[in-house]
Design a protein around this motif. Sequence first.
Motif, PDB file in Angstrom:
ATOM      1  N   GLY A  73      -2.889  -5.247   8.852  1.00 13.60           N
ATOM      2  CA  GLY A  73      -3.168  -4.426   7.680  1.00 13.60           C
ATOM      3  C   GLY A  73      -1.891  -3.855   7.092  1.00 13.60           C
ATOM      4  N   ALA A  74      -1.035  -3.307   7.949  1.00 19.92           N
ATOM      5  CA  ALA A  74       0.252  -2.788   7.485  1.00 19.92           C
ATOM      6  C   ALA A  74       1.123  -3.913   6.941  1.00 19.92           C
ATOM      7  N   GLY A  75       1.067  -5.079   7.603  1.00 23.32           N
ATOM      8  CA  GLY A  75       1.855  -6.217   7.127  1.00 23.32           C
ATOM      9  C   GLY A  75       1.418  -6.686   5.758  1.00 23.32           C
ATOM     10  N   ALA A  76       0.101  -6.717   5.541  1.00 18.70           N
ATOM     11  CA  ALA A  76      -0.394  -7.118   4.227  1.00 18.70           C
ATOM     12  C   ALA A  76       0.033  -6.121   3.156  1.00 18.70           C
ATOM     13  N   GLY A  77       0.016  -4.834   3.502  1.00 18.06           N
ATOM     14  CA  GLY A  77       0.460  -3.822   2.542  1.00 18.06           C
ATOM     15  C   GLY A  77       1.926  -3.952   2.202  1.00 18.06           C
TER      16      GLY A  77
END
Length: 258
Positions: A112-116
């Motif tokens: 999730g953080a990577g996608a953001g």
Amino acid sequence: IIWLQGIWLPEHGYDFARTPLWAGIYMLPLIGGFLVAGPASGYLSDRFGARPFATGGMILAAASFLLLILLPVDFPYVLFALILVLNGAGMGLFSSPNSAGVMNSLPASQRGAGAGMLATFMNTASVLSIGVFFTLMIVGLASGLPHTLQNGLLAHNVPAADAARISHLPPVATLFASFLGYNPIKTLLGPHVLHALPAADAHTLTGRGFFPNLISSPFHRALVYAFVFAIVACLVAAAASLLRGGKYHYAEATSPTG
């Protein structure tokens, strides 16, 4: 789009007010190339890894910008459309495998953080690239447009003072005239100057051919600056993608059992 709206469409009989619509229509091959290559590269990258498709996509995109540099200003549309398809295909080949490669390299708890972060970097880079692109365009226009514009106006009996005044206006006004879909010569000269000119000169200055023919040479020089920047950016992206490794999936470490 600026190339189409400011030069090519008026030279081929389109009124300036209609050029924004038709520029979008003539750019459709770009979307077509992306729509075909994007899903296909996503499917194939799941089987063979992201590196060959993402790297190849950026090389294709760089090649398309080189072909645009070599294309004449008054180009045959079929060639232009084929180059747009190539550019869209290159971007499509890169986009999906690149995103999948980033996500696959992260543990599930951090995706999730990577996608953001990926979305943030992509949107930030998009905004910055627009700023760099228009800066290069304006620099290119400023190097040749004032002299060309002044000589063109003087050749049609525009008073020297008015020709000098218009030629020293910021080139950004000429650049964005293409976006707005109007011929700036009529507005810049004004009715007072136009009424004082011979009818033939006034008709030529406000027609569809004068402005595009006038700016074509300095405009193409400015496009070369922007396209060279795009080629360098694509090649940097291709090199970075080549170094990403092969087909890679993050694997959680397993604790030893007693």
